[in-house]
Every structure is written in C-alpha cells, then in structure tokens.
Design an enzyme around this catalytic site. Structure first.
Site, PDB file in Angstrom:
ATOM      1  N   ASP A 151      74.431  -8.644  45.649  1.00 50.51           N
ATOM      2  CA  ASP A 151      75.782  -8.848  45.120  1.00 50.51           C
ATOM      3  C   ASP A 151      76.568  -7.539  45.087  1.00 50.51           C
ATOM      4  O   ASP A 151      76.071  -6.483  45.489  1.00 50.51           O
ATOM      5  CB  ASP A 151      75.657  -9.490  43.722  1.00 50.51           C
ATOM      6  CG  ASP A 151      76.835 -10.393  43.380  1.00 50.51           C
ATOM      7  OD1 ASP A 151      77.876 -10.314  44.047  1.00 50.51           O
ATOM      8  OD2 ASP A 151      76.705 -11.177  42.412  1.00 50.51           O
ATOM      9  N   GLU A 184      79.339  -9.634  49.353  1.00 49.25           N
ATOM     10  CA  GLU A 184      80.407  -8.657  49.079  1.00 49.25           C
ATOM     11  C   GLU A 184      81.732  -9.361  48.813  1.00 49.25           C
ATOM     12  O   GLU A 184      82.757  -8.701  48.608  1.00 49.25           O
ATOM     13  CB  GLU A 184      80.449  -7.674  50.257  1.00 49.25           C
ATOM     14  CG  GLU A 184      81.413  -6.546  50.164  1.00 49.25           C
ATOM     15  CD  GLU A 184      82.725  -6.828  50.888  1.00 49.25           C
ATOM     16  OE1 GLU A 184      83.549  -5.915  50.948  1.00 49.25           O
ATOM     17  OE2 GLU A 184      82.933  -7.966  51.386  1.00 49.25           O
ATOM     18  N   ASP A 206      83.797 -16.601  44.714  1.00 56.78           N
ATOM     19  CA  ASP A 206      82.873 -17.685  44.360  1.00 56.78           C
ATOM     20  C   ASP A 206      83.503 -19.071  44.526  1.00 56.78           C
ATOM     21  O   ASP A 206      84.642 -19.302  44.137  1.00 56.78           O
ATOM     22  CB  ASP A 206      82.422 -17.542  42.904  1.00 56.78           C
ATOM     23  CG  ASP A 206      81.483 -16.363  42.721  1.00 56.78           C
ATOM     24  OD1 ASP A 206      81.318 -15.566  43.673  1.00 56.78           O
ATOM     25  OD2 ASP A 206      80.926 -16.230  41.616  1.00 56.78           O
TER      26      ASP A 206
HETATM   27  C1  GLA Z   1      78.657 -13.270  41.679  1.00 55.26           C
HETATM   28  C2  GLA Z   1      78.229 -13.970  42.971  1.00 55.26           C
HETATM   29  C3  GLA Z   1      77.728 -15.364  42.643  1.00 55.26           C
HETATM   30  C4  GLA Z   1      76.566 -15.273  41.656  1.00 55.26           C
HETATM   31  C5  GLA Z   1      76.972 -14.505  40.424  1.00 55.26           C
HETATM   32  C6  GLA Z   1      75.793 -14.180  39.519  1.00 55.26           C
HETATM   33  O1  GLA Z   1      79.756 -13.899  41.108  1.00 55.26           O
HETATM   34  O2  GLA Z   1      79.296 -14.020  43.885  1.00 55.26           O
HETATM   35  O3  GLA Z   1      77.328 -16.037  43.818  1.00 55.26           O
HETATM   36  O4  GLA Z   1      75.470 -14.654  42.300  1.00 55.26           O
HETATM   37  O5  GLA Z   1      77.570 -13.246  40.762  1.00 55.26           O
HETATM   38  O6  GLA Z   1      76.157 -13.451  38.397  1.00 55.26           O
END
Ligand code: GLA
Length: 383
Positions: A151, A184, A206
C-alpha cells in the site's frame, strides 16, 4: 449506436510493452484470482474466521473456479516490531502467528497473500515496510507468503520509485516466487512505471460497494489497455460482488467489466455466507475465461454515446469478447457491428451469450436487450 469519433481504432494493440521493460518473475501470466479480507471484513479479521474462509474457498467451488490466493489485508500486524526489528502477527487476532495461518492455507491447496505499506505505517496504523524492505521480504518468504500487496500509506513523500522498486528488489533477493501487487492508488500514473516492478498496480482510489463507484473506476481505465499483458496488469481494485450495495444486475455488470479489463479477480465477500446468486456470478466459467484468456489483452472502449458503451477484448483463439453496457436508467435495445468491434469479415458469426450460455449463429449485427445498469456479454467467432 455509432463509433465515437474520439476513440482509438477498434484494432489497437499493446505498444508500450514493446519498448518498456516489464517485470519478469514468471508469475501472474494471467490476472491473479483470489480472495482478500478488506471488502468483507475491513480490520475485523482473525485466525478462526480466516481459516473458515480458506475452508469455504475449497467447499464453495471458489478454488476450483480459479480463485487461489487468500490475501490478508490490513490489521494482521502487531502494533510493534519485535526486538530484532521483525514484523509480528497481531497476538489477539492471530495468536498462532503467520506461519501457522500460511501452513493452514497451503494445506488447502491455496496460496497465501499478505498486506503491507510502502511507508512508515499501514493505512490502519500498523508498522510499515519503508526502510525495512529487505528484512520484511525475508520474513514474508520465511512464513511462506506467495503474494504481497504493498500500500501507499505513511509514504512521507519519499519517491514512489524508491519505495516500490526497493521492495521489488528485496522480494527478488528472497528467491521465493511472490506476486507483487503495487497499491499506489493510481496517483503517479503507475501504469507508466509499475510494469517494470510489479505484477499488478492499482489504477484508482478505493472501490466502494455502489454503482457510481464502479462507473467512476471504469471511466478511469479508458486508454490503459496498452499497459497490460501477461505478468503485468492494471488493477481497478477488488470485487464488491455479494456485499449488498448493488443489485444483481449491477454486480453482474461489475464482474463482467472486470473480466473485460483483464483485472485481477479478487473476491471480497464473506464466503461463510455466500448466496447462490453471488456464487453464480463469481463462479461464472464463461466470464472467468474471458478474464483469464492467455493472450492477456485488456479490453478497450470501441463505442461511447454517453449512456451506451461497447467494450471489446481480443482473445487468443481469434474470437472477441464484446460487452454492451447500458448506463442509463431505462432498459435499452443496443446494436453494434462486427466491423465496429474489429472482427474480421465473415459469412456469419457464432455468438455465445456468456450469462445465458446460449450460442447462436448471427449476421454481422451484434445486438442485445440490456437492462438499466446492466450488460450483455458475448463471445463472438467469425466463421
Ligand atoms: C488502502 C487500500 C485498500 C486497503 C486499505 C487497508 O485504502 O487502498 O485497498 O488495503 O488501505 O487499510
């Protein structure tokens, strides 16, 4: 439906990878398939529940359908490293430790994936891997990790190349085959640099469990097809199928679109309570075969008139997957042509509807009655 004048030709082929080096670790020749804890459980994960998920991946037919990586996302970690600076499992959530959970997952014939961050801390606030790449990669290899999602939280503004290339090097040095997933969020156009380091890279922020999110992500994939190919894939984020925020029609569209995009198919629903409807979507063999086609071409958008889109994915046997998408609020009858989707001229075409599983012989018109927020998805062979 007419071809949009601003869209590229219906016969595009990858160009980038002829000139840009790509990772060559021999892994993810087709988009990785698996299950990840985040969309179902967020930080509420524990040993017992994850073991039950592993059991269900086998019992539910998910493993047989191709989903082989079981990936623990954020919150598996302890709040501190041990006295030697090594990462440790969270003692409350995973009292038996990571090696034990890895062994359990492997005993089911599945592969084990884990999450970390290329920063000082993970998004949920656990210790990150920045400046610990070598040691952490060795820890992962020792535990039997087969897949790492890295991440972008806690990055401290350190260059993305330095951070993501650093872990690529550390993983390689372990000698263990580990699929490397670069998370990323699409911030610094990762499709331009990540193919060199990783097997997949997130292209967006996300996903959320709603139709708007799926459409927003889809729009961000336009033009990215040329960066994907065997071993290196665009990642529009994990699946929400089964999580309750969309209709069955919308989930079918979400899954179909991800398959067209040659996206990693990482399910994220609670497999302990999977409905038969969810199962029939996630385990649709026809659609999975489009995602997993060995040619590894990602779909491009051939037609866009605002509410109606046609996406096309060239396949290894000379056929093409053709997806009609209706973004409007009314059901619509949609039509396109074999020529528009780049199929060669033929006397007739064989057309298989990948959701009804019905095959028919057609002329050069490709048509379908498409529900609002739905798709019709065909595989078409020139005869
Ligand atoms: C970020 C990532 C997600 C998940 C969360 C976990 O937001 O993009 O896919 O892994 O962190 O905290």
């Amino acid at each position: 439906t007419t071809a949009h004048p601003n869209l590229s030709s219906p016969h595009p082929y990858r160009s980038l990878n002829d000139s840009v080096p790509t990772i060559n670790n021999g892994l993810a020749k087709t988009p990785p398939m698996g299950w990840n804890s985040w969309n179902a459980f967020h930080t509420h994960i524990n040993e017992k529940q994850i073991k039950a998920v592993a059991d269900d991946m086998v019992a539910d037919g998910m493993k047989a359908a191709g989903y082989k990586y079981l990936i623990l996302d954020d919150a598996w970690l302890a709040h501190h490293r041990n006295s030697k600076g090594q990462l440790m499992a969270n003692p409350k959530r995973f009292p038996d430790g990571m090696k034990a959970i890895a062994d359990y997952i492997h005993s089911k014939g599945l592969k084990f994936g884990i999450y970390e961050s290329a920063g000082t801390h993970t998004c949920a606030g656990y210790p990150g891997s920045l400046n610990h790449e070598k040691q952490d990669a060795q820890t992962f290899a020792k535990w039997g990790v087969d897949y790492l999602k890295l991440d972008n939280c806690g990055n401290q503004g350190v260059s993305y190349i330095k951070r993501y290339a650093g872990m690529a090097k550390a993983l390689k040095a372990t000698g263990r085959p580990i699929v490397y997933s670069i998370c990323e969020w699409g911030v610094k156009a990762p499709w331009q640099w990540a193919p060199k380091f990783g097997n997949l890279w997130r292209t967006t922020g996300d996903i959320q469990d709603n139709w708007q999110s799926v459409m927003r992500i889809l729009d961000q994939q336009v033009g990215l097809y040329k960066y994907a190919g065997p071993g290196h894939w665009n990642d529009p984020d994990m699946l929400e199928v089964g999580n309750g925020g969309m209709t069955t029609t919308e989930y079918k569209a979400h899954f179909s679109l991800w398959a067209m995009l040659a996206a990693p198919l990482i399910a994220g629903t609670d497999l302990r309570h999977m409905s038969s409807q969810t199962k029939s979507i996630l385990e649709n063999k026809n659609v999975i075969a489009i995602d997993q086609d060995p040619k590894g071409a990602e779909a491009h958008k051939a037609v866009d008139n605002g509410q109606e889109e046609v996406w096309v994915k060239p396949l290894s046997d000379g056929s093409r997957a053709v997806l009609l998408l209706n973004r409007s609020s009314k059901n619509r009858f949609m039509t396109t042509t074999a020529k528009t989707v780049g199929l060669k001229k033929a006397n007739y075409y064989k057309e298989k509807n990948l959701w009804t599983n019905k095959t028919r012989r057609t002329d050069d018109l490709i048509r379908g009655y498409v529900h609002s927020h739905g798709v019709v998805m065909y595989r078409v062979w020139p005869k």
